[in-house]
Design an enzyme around this catalytic site. Structure first.
Site, PDB file in Angstrom:
ATOM      1  N   TYR A 408       0.862  -1.184   0.000  1.00  0.00           N
ATOM      2  CA  TYR A 408       0.000   0.000   0.000  1.00  0.00           C
ATOM      3  C   TYR A 408       0.896   1.231   0.000  1.00  0.00           C
ATOM      4  O   TYR A 408       1.817   1.357   0.814  1.00  0.00           O
ATOM      5  CB  TYR A 408      -0.904   0.010   1.232  1.00  0.00           C
ATOM      6  CG  TYR A 408      -1.675   1.311   1.378  1.00  0.00           C
ATOM      7  CD1 TYR A 408      -2.785   1.557   0.582  1.00  0.00           C
ATOM      8  CD2 TYR A 408      -1.271   2.286   2.279  1.00  0.00           C
ATOM      9  CE1 TYR A 408      -3.484   2.755   0.684  1.00  0.00           C
ATOM     10  CE2 TYR A 408      -1.961   3.491   2.390  1.00  0.00           C
ATOM     11  CZ  TYR A 408      -3.068   3.713   1.586  1.00  0.00           C
ATOM     12  OH  TYR A 408      -3.752   4.901   1.677  1.00  0.00           O
ATOM     13  N   ASP A 490       9.264   1.608   0.394  1.00  0.00           N
ATOM     14  CA  ASP A 490       8.256   2.396   1.096  1.00  0.00           C
ATOM     15  C   ASP A 490       8.310   1.995   2.567  1.00  0.00           C
ATOM     16  O   ASP A 490       7.779   0.960   2.968  1.00  0.00           O
ATOM     17  CB  ASP A 490       6.877   2.122   0.501  1.00  0.00           C
ATOM     18  CG  ASP A 490       5.773   2.892   1.206  1.00  0.00           C
ATOM     19  OD1 ASP A 490       6.050   3.513   2.248  1.00  0.00           O
ATOM     20  OD2 ASP A 490       4.626   2.852   0.723  1.00  0.00           O
ATOM     21  N   LYS A 518       5.002   8.720   9.265  1.00  0.00           N
ATOM     22  CA  LYS A 518       4.310   8.243  10.464  1.00  0.00           C
ATOM     23  C   LYS A 518       5.105   8.510  11.734  1.00  0.00           C
ATOM     24  O   LYS A 518       4.969   9.537  12.364  1.00  0.00           O
ATOM     25  CB  LYS A 518       3.947   6.765  10.314  1.00  0.00           C
ATOM     26  CG  LYS A 518       2.812   6.527   9.297  1.00  0.00           C
ATOM     27  CD  LYS A 518       2.291   5.123   9.372  1.00  0.00           C
ATOM     28  CE  LYS A 518       1.244   4.810   8.308  1.00  0.00           C
ATOM     29  NZ  LYS A 518      -0.079   5.375   8.549  1.00  0.00           N
TER      30      LYS A 518
END
Length: 693
Positions: A408, A490, A518
């Site tokens: 994702y 990623d 994050k």
């Protein structure tokens, strides 16, 4: 003032042992070379320079008579007490020996070392605390566990601890009570030591320690130091552990759990806010995974008001241990004082400036020293900013357009167009992105060969609950190079949760570019693209720019986060809490008869919980019912453990108790053959992405 030796403090080591082990009965008297296992351990413990007396505490149960007879013949002081109230046994031992300080050891650790014990006792004696341990987090192998506490603290525990795990396992109250001052002792240990198991729970463990002791005996008489044992273990291959460490403790927690349905939460304010929100906010929230759609509507809270550490409170004042942590950003927990202070101090000097700020340089320099692939850095606010920026400069660098993707990667058109959420994405954009499966080099090779010379980048999450096969990431790197594509990791999720250098440092594979986000700001919005200098310089021409990329508040937060992660044991504590939650969940599911219907995947800091039907497929109803029960018992989660460094032993114990009650209730309903759907008070949540048919 600490408990210094000049105060004539008497230190007594109490070794708790019994013959009635569930998994390996009689293990304490099992021969390890020329001596029984318990004597091997006692010989090591007696060599401690800080312990004045060593006694064994066992039960009055007749099964322990052979142990008592053997130890008495060997001249060992034995104190007996109730089988299930080991805490009372320790209190009796303290009374009979006149101990001022107690050292708790367990008899299934025949590789214990005197210098390990001395280090913990010394640290306790030098500190003004009630309790000290080297297990929170582990910096030595399981089997080197030492807990030290004062007689006064033991007396308080005896009065306050309730029947069950708190008395059977002696120290739970000491480890979790707000009334107890605690010290976490860290040893200087070799890398990976905390992952080793030297305790004896199974026949394989016993065979292992026999091999180690054979090597120790060959090297000479004991006692043996920690370094001696570490050298000897290299000569004995470790067993493959299939069982859960400390299963007995989790079983004890389960035995105390009730099996009834949880009472509904009061959610009136939350429901009222949702009704207002749906009139003015599409979907009712700004982030899909933070909306009610991922939860049981009417059962779970929808709005949170505040957070502190690992805890949050919803709009109705209900308190939860938060295992979502904002979808991973809060690596240190909510309202972390050092991070918030850094942001507040910076805000008082101005916030969003008209020119670049020195913090941009300072943070970029820090990141280039931490992340293996980072030679230059560009900042953003969200993970999608970073992944879209990385893809754009890969296309600009290679003068190609196709992207191979695995995992994702955010909401931008270039990626989301190949998911079930592609509404609004032009077909021309969708056609340029090509998904490939994880851990399948053949599939990636075929994909790249299908469009030779056309792929600008291979972008993947190097880890997403599934561990890479040996050589897989290296193989992806080789394929990308051979086909002239930029390799992008990623690491929006893995970055910092798997360690300071991210998954690329953990797995030893360095990509061309990587994206982080994050956890970088502990909840303050910041992300980045990092990578090779010659590729990163493409940012000078490929336009990736937005007003808040250099927001100094978030930059200050990120610098404070790095300070904590680099200079404290925050990551170790977070990983230790994650392991306890994982092990506890698995053991509690087993105890409830749901061992075949529940499993976990991933890293202790980021763990997926899977609920399965009898055919082994995901069971959304079983999962929803379990979530209904744990949420009502004060645990907020979706389907993962997103742990944080603020998740202490008290919070872990609270989660485990909620899990025990939920598993007991759900397991009972499954055994009865009841319709689980009928037990749900809300529809089963809809997944964000539908599987492609």
């Amino acid at each position: 003032m600490g408990h210094c030796r000049g105060d004539a403090v008497k230190v007594v080591a109490i070794v708790q042992a019994r013959m009635s082990s569930t998994r390996l009965p009689g293990k304490v008297l099992a021969p390890v070379g020329a001596l029984p296992m318990i004597e091997r351990m006692l010989g090591q413990v007696r060599a401690s320079h800080r312990v004045d007396q060593v006694v064994v505490a066992t039960s009055v149960d007749p099964s322990d008579d052979p142990l008592v007879a053997h130890l008495a013949a060997a001249g060992v002081t034995v104190i007996r007490g109730a089988l299930d109230d080991v805490l009372a046994r320790f209190a009796s031992a303290a009374d009979q020996t006149g101990a001022d300080v107690l050292v708790r050891l367990t008899g299934d650790c025949p590789l214990h070392t005197p210098d390990t014990i001395d280090e913990v006792v010394d640290a306790f004696l030098a500190a003004s605390v009630d309790y000290a341990t080297n297990t929170d987090p582990y910096t030595r192998p399981d089997g080197q566990d030492v807990e030290v506490f004062s007689r006064a603290a033991l007396t308080r525990a005896l009065a306050a601890a309730v029947p069950g795990p708190e008395r059977e396992h002696v120290t739970p109250w000491l480890r979790t009570s707000a009334e107890v001052s605690r010290l976490a002792v860290r040893h200087t240990a070799c890398a990976g030591a905390a992952e080793l198991r030297w305790s004896v729970d199974t026949a394989a463990d016993l065979g292992y320690v026999r091999g180690v002791w054979a090597e120790l005996d060959r090297r000479g008489p004991g006692p043996h130091s920690y370094e001696d044992v570490m050298q000897a273990v290299t000569a004995a291959p470790p067993p493959i552990h299939k069982d859960i460490p400390n299963r007995g403790y989790y079983t004890s927690v389960f035995s105390q759990a009730g099996g009834s349905r949880a009472a509904p939460l009061i959610l009136r304010e939350s429901d009222a806010l949702l009704a207002r929100s749906e009139r003015v906010i599409p979907g009712g929230a700004q982030t899909y995974s933070k909306s009610w759609k991922q939860h049981l509507r009417g059962v779970s809270p929808v709005f949170l008001e505040r957070g502190a550490g690992a805890l949050v409170w919803d709009a109705d004042g209900n308190e939860y241990v938060d295992l979502v942590q904002g979808l991973l950003p809060n690596i240190l927990g909510y309202a972390h004082a050092e991070v918030d202070s850094a942001v507040a101090a910076r805000a008082r000097q101005g916030h969003s400036f008209s020119l670049a700020h020195r913090l941009e340089v300072e943070l970029a320099e820090r990141l280039t020293g931490i992340i293996p692939c980072a030679e230059m850095v560009r900042f953003g606010k969200n993970g999608s900013d970073a992944t879209a920026g990385a893809v754009r400069i890969a296309r600009a660098w290679t003068r190609r357009e196709r992207i191979a993707t695995c995992g994702y990667h955010g909401w931008q058109d270039w990626y989301i167009g190949v998911t079930s959420r592609h509404l609004g994405v032009p077909e021309a954009v969708r056609s340029l992105t090509h998904p490939f499966p994880y851990n399948d080099l053949t599939a990636l090779e075929a994909l790249l060969a299908e469009h030779p010379g056309e792929f600008a980048a291979v972008i993947l999450e190097p880890f997403n609950f599934t561990w890479p096969h040996a050589g897989y990431l290296e193989g992806v790197q080789d394929l990308a190079r051979r086909h002239g594509a930029v390799l992008i990791f990623d690491e929006i999720c893995t970055g910092f949760h798997m360690g300071l250098g991210g998954a690329q440092r953990r797995f030893g594979v360095t990509p061309d570019l990587a994206t982080f986000g994050k956890a970088m700001g502990n909840g303050y919005p910041i992300s980045c693209v990092v990578g090779r200098r010659e590729i990163m310089r493409t940012f000078e021409d490929a336009f990736v720019s937005f007003t808040f990329a250099g927001d100094v508040g978030a930059l200050a937060a990120a610098l404070a986060v790095l300070d904590v992660l680099e200079h404290t044991d925050a990551l170790d504590r977070m990983h230790a809490a994650g392991r306890r939650l994982r092990d506890g969940a698995l053991a509690l599911a087993d105890a409830a008869g749901l061992g075949a219907r529940f499993s976990t995947m991933g890293h202790p800091a980021w763990l997926l919980l899977r609920f399965l039907d009898t055919a082994g497929a995901d069971d959304a109803v079983l999962r929803a019912l379990w979530l209904q029960e744990v949420t009502r018992r004060g645990v907020l989660l979706i389907s993962t453990h997103n742990t944080c460094a603020a998740l202490g032993q008290a919070e872990v114990e609270r989660v485990l108790r909620a899990y025990a009650e939920a598993f007991r209730y759900v397991g009972g309903e499954v055994r009865k053959g009841n319709d689980l759907n009928a037990l749900l008070d809300a529809p089963v949540p809809t997944p964000a992405f539908k599987a492609r048919g």
